[in-house]
Design a protein around this motif. Structure first.
Motif, PDB file in Angstrom:
ATOM      1  N   LEU A 183      45.830  49.579  34.451  1.00  0.00           N
ATOM      2  CA  LEU A 183      45.919  48.226  35.012  1.00  0.00           C
ATOM      3  C   LEU A 183      44.533  47.593  34.998  1.00  0.00           C
ATOM      4  O   LEU A 183      43.619  48.082  35.669  1.00  0.00           O
ATOM      5  N   SER A 184      44.391  46.517  34.222  1.00  0.00           N
ATOM      6  CA  SER A 184      43.102  45.835  34.137  1.00  0.00           C
ATOM      7  C   SER A 184      43.312  44.328  34.041  1.00  0.00           C
ATOM      8  O   SER A 184      44.446  43.855  34.010  1.00  0.00           O
ATOM      9  N   CYS A 185      42.207  43.606  33.960  1.00  0.00           N
ATOM     10  CA  CYS A 185      42.288  42.144  33.880  1.00  0.00           C
ATOM     11  C   CYS A 185      41.560  41.597  32.654  1.00  0.00           C
ATOM     12  O   CYS A 185      41.115  40.449  32.652  1.00  0.00           O
ATOM     13  N   ASN A 186      41.426  42.433  31.637  1.00  0.00           N
ATOM     14  CA  ASN A 186      40.861  42.015  30.361  1.00  0.00           C
ATOM     15  C   ASN A 186      41.764  42.504  29.238  1.00  0.00           C
ATOM     16  O   ASN A 186      42.256  43.641  29.278  1.00  0.00           O
ATOM     17  N   ALA A 187      41.996  41.675  28.246  1.00  0.00           N
ATOM     18  CA  ALA A 187      42.837  42.052  27.114  1.00  0.00           C
ATOM     19  C   ALA A 187      42.098  43.027  26.206  1.00  0.00           C
ATOM     20  O   ALA A 187      40.877  42.967  26.058  1.00  0.00           O
ATOM     21  N   GLY A 188      42.851  43.944  25.611  1.00  0.00           N
ATOM     22  CA  GLY A 188      42.265  44.893  24.683  1.00  0.00           C
ATOM     23  C   GLY A 188      41.273  45.830  25.332  1.00  0.00           C
ATOM     24  O   GLY A 188      40.279  46.220  24.713  1.00  0.00           O
ATOM     25  N   SER A 189      41.539  46.225  26.557  1.00  0.00           N
ATOM     26  CA  SER A 189      40.587  47.044  27.314  1.00  0.00           C
ATOM     27  C   SER A 189      40.628  48.511  26.880  1.00  0.00           C
ATOM     28  O   SER A 189      41.670  49.006  26.440  1.00  0.00           O
ATOM     29  N   PRO A 190      39.502  49.233  27.026  1.00  0.00           N
ATOM     30  CA  PRO A 190      39.515  50.680  26.778  1.00  0.00           C
ATOM     31  C   PRO A 190      40.517  51.411  27.669  1.00  0.00           C
ATOM     32  O   PRO A 190      41.143  52.378  27.243  1.00  0.00           O
ATOM     33  N   LEU A 191      40.678  50.934  28.904  1.00  0.00           N
ATOM     34  CA  LEU A 191      41.628  51.563  29.818  1.00  0.00           C
ATOM     35  C   LEU A 191      43.053  51.424  29.305  1.00  0.00           C
ATOM     36  O   LEU A 191      43.835  52.380  29.319  1.00  0.00           O
ATOM     37  N   GLY A 192      43.401  50.243  28.837  1.00  0.00           N
ATOM     38  CA  GLY A 192      44.734  50.031  28.291  1.00  0.00           C
ATOM     39  C   GLY A 192      44.971  50.875  27.056  1.00  0.00           C
ATOM     40  O   GLY A 192      46.055  51.433  26.860  1.00  0.00           O
ATOM     41  N   ALA A 193      43.943  51.003  26.215  1.00  0.00           N
ATOM     42  CA  ALA A 193      44.076  51.795  24.994  1.00  0.00           C
ATOM     43  C   ALA A 193      44.252  53.277  25.307  1.00  0.00           C
ATOM     44  O   ALA A 193      44.909  54.004  24.557  1.00  0.00           O
ATOM     45  N   ALA A 194      43.674  53.726  26.413  1.00  0.00           N
ATOM     46  CA  ALA A 194      43.728  55.146  26.774  1.00  0.00           C
ATOM     47  C   ALA A 194      45.041  55.534  27.437  1.00  0.00           C
ATOM     48  O   ALA A 194      45.377  56.718  27.492  1.00  0.00           O
ATOM     49  N   ALA A 195      45.789  54.548  27.960  1.00  0.00           N
ATOM     50  CA  ALA A 195      46.980  54.834  28.759  1.00  0.00           C
ATOM     51  C   ALA A 195      48.267  54.720  27.943  1.00  0.00           C
ATOM     52  O   ALA A 195      48.305  54.064  26.894  1.00  0.00           O
ATOM     53  N   ASP A 196      49.331  55.348  28.448  1.00  0.00           N
ATOM     54  CA  ASP A 196      50.650  55.203  27.832  1.00  0.00           C
ATOM     55  C   ASP A 196      51.167  53.775  27.982  1.00  0.00           C
ATOM     56  O   ASP A 196      51.823  53.241  27.087  1.00  0.00           O
ATOM     57  N   HIS A 197      50.907  53.197  29.129  1.00  0.00           N
ATOM     58  CA  HIS A 197      51.351  51.832  29.416  1.00  0.00           C
ATOM     59  C   HIS A 197      50.138  50.991  29.817  1.00  0.00           C
ATOM     60  O   HIS A 197      49.463  51.312  30.798  1.00  0.00           O
ATOM     61  N   ALA A 198      49.880  49.937  29.065  1.00  0.00           N
ATOM     62  CA  ALA A 198      48.787  49.022  29.388  1.00  0.00           C
ATOM     63  C   ALA A 198      49.345  47.784  30.074  1.00  0.00           C
ATOM     64  O   ALA A 198      50.253  47.137  29.550  1.00  0.00           O
ATOM     65  N   ILE A 199      48.819  47.477  31.256  1.00  0.00           N
ATOM     66  CA  ILE A 199      49.187  46.254  31.967  1.00  0.00           C
ATOM     67  C   ILE A 199      47.901  45.465  32.147  1.00  0.00           C
ATOM     68  O   ILE A 199      47.085  45.756  33.021  1.00  0.00           O
ATOM     69  N   GLU A 200      47.700  44.478  31.282  1.00  0.00           N
ATOM     70  CA  GLU A 200      46.447  43.720  31.266  1.00  0.00           C
ATOM     71  C   GLU A 200      46.720  42.287  31.723  1.00  0.00           C
ATOM     72  O   GLU A 200      47.231  41.465  30.959  1.00  0.00           O
ATOM     73  N   VAL A 201      46.398  42.027  32.978  1.00  0.00           N
ATOM     74  CA  VAL A 201      46.672  40.727  33.597  1.00  0.00           C
ATOM     75  C   VAL A 201      45.407  39.877  33.503  1.00  0.00           C
ATOM     76  O   VAL A 201      44.464  40.054  34.279  1.00  0.00           O
ATOM     77  N   VAL A 202      45.372  38.967  32.561  1.00  0.00           N
ATOM     78  CA  VAL A 202      44.168  38.178  32.306  1.00  0.00           C
ATOM     79  C   VAL A 202      44.182  36.927  33.184  1.00  0.00           C
ATOM     80  O   VAL A 202      44.920  35.972  32.920  1.00  0.00           O
ATOM     81  N   VAL A 203      43.381  36.955  34.237  1.00  0.00           N
ATOM     82  CA  VAL A 203      43.338  35.840  35.185  1.00  0.00           C
ATOM     83  C   VAL A 203      42.186  34.887  34.904  1.00  0.00           C
ATOM     84  O   VAL A 203      42.056  33.855  35.552  1.00  0.00           O
ATOM     85  N   GLY A 204      41.338  35.227  33.941  1.00  0.00           N
ATOM     86  CA  GLY A 204      40.227  34.356  33.586  1.00  0.00           C
ATOM     87  C   GLY A 204      38.994  34.599  34.435  1.00  0.00           C
ATOM     88  O   GLY A 204      38.985  35.428  35.341  1.00  0.00           O
TER      89      GLY A 204
END
Length: 323
Positions: A183-204
């Motif tokens: 779970l992060s707030c930036n698109a294309g994050s290393p965390l999202g790439a490392a996880a089975d499920h990426a939830i990237e909520v880009v709030v700006g």
């Protein structure tokens, strides 16, 4: 005394690289149009801030399909006896600990069924623990101490999506066979790439540059609310929108328990009190006693056989007849 090659030196390549990485993050972007915000009237600042917050729900809405898939996968593992573990640093870690701590009274979860890990441990809830968020090894050690395995779900929470503690938690958990969510707030994050499920909520970009306790923190709170709440709904912790697994640990919750039984059954106050007495104060069991026409021990047995799902137990008790 710093040497030019020290990671802490202002001139070190490592620090320069980190600075470039942060500058590229949406959550760290500078907003020149707000450069004079400190000169505005208080009401104007509050109005701007409120307008910023209004867009968070829409950013979360854009990620609902990914979130739903992650919830279904989490619920399937928890139904097998697995745990839900949050891991993060700073604000992200505190939000995970908060969500985990609210599950026992709300859903009567077992101790250790939902766990919040924060870099630096309990002291980090109220005081910054220097360097803790930079240690992937610390996260691996915390998860190893829990004995994380294939039935567990580990959620790495990080606004930037690059915090070493959150990344280390997801990496360790995935090797251990656990389900992983980033779970992060930036698109294309290393965390999202490392996880089975990426939830990237880009709030700006934030109102205050880089202060991710603001919109990013609000977005993380909304997502964690949905992750735990809907997972618990899938596990049969509710009956409709009633918290029938609530743990009545204080007078307010005891009053709420009686109200939930009455709302679920339409029973009188006397009938409600009698059913709760029959079931030792267990709300779900009391509802089954009243709607299923069974005694307390039978209600407990039927609920155990149904895996705690009240609707299924009620169906069995009534032979499928409408209650």
């Amino acid at each position: 005394m710093y040497s030019p090659d020290s990671p802490d030196s202002p001139d070190s390549p490592a620090r320069a690289a980190l600075g470039a990485q942060l500058a590229a993050l949406t959550t760290e972007a500078f907003r020149p149009e707000l450069a004079d915000i400190d000169r505005l009237p208080t009401l104007d600042i509050a109005t701007i801030m409120n307008g910023e917050d209004a867009g968070v729900a829409g950013a979360v809405a854009a990620r609902l399909p990914e979130l739903a898939a992650a919830i279904d996968a989490t619920a399937a593992r928890m139904a097998r006896g697995g745990r839900l573990v949050y891991a993060g640093a700073g604000t992200a870690g505190r939000l995970g600990v908060l969500d985990a701590s609210e599950c026992p009274p709300t859903f009567n979860t077992e101790p250790g069924q939902v766990v919040g890990l924060i870099a630096g441990g309990t002291p980090a809830l109220v005081t910054a623990v220097e360097g803790a968020e930079d240690s992937a090894e610390l996260a691996a050690g915390d998860l190893a101490a829990l004995g994380v395995g294939p039935d567990d779900t580990v959620v790495g929470v990080s606004a930037s999506g690059r915090t070493p503690y959150a990344l280390g938690a997801v990496t360790h958990a995935r090797v251990a066979g656990a389900l992983t969510i980033g779970l992060s707030c930036n698109a294309g994050s290393p965390l999202g790439a490392a996880a089975d499920h990426a939830i990237e909520v880009v709030v700006g970009p934030e109102l205050l540059t880089g202060s991710t306790r603001l919109k990013a923190g609000t977005a993380q709170k909304l997502v964690l609310n949905m992750l735990s709440t809907i997972t618990m709904i899938r596990l049969g912790k509710t009956y409709g929108n009633l918290m029938v697994d609530v743990r009545a640990s204080n007078e307010k919750l005891r009053v709420r328990s009686r109200r939930i039984v009455a709302l679920a059954t339409g029973a009188s106050e006397a009938e409600t009190e009698a059913a709760l007495a029959e079931t030792g104060g267990e709300v779900k069991n009391a509802v089954l006693v009243l709607l299923g026409g069974v005694d307390g021990p039978t209600a407990a047995r039927l609920l155990e056989a149904s895996g705690g799902h009240l609707r299924a137990a009620l169906h069995t008790a009534t032979g499928g007849r409408p209650s």
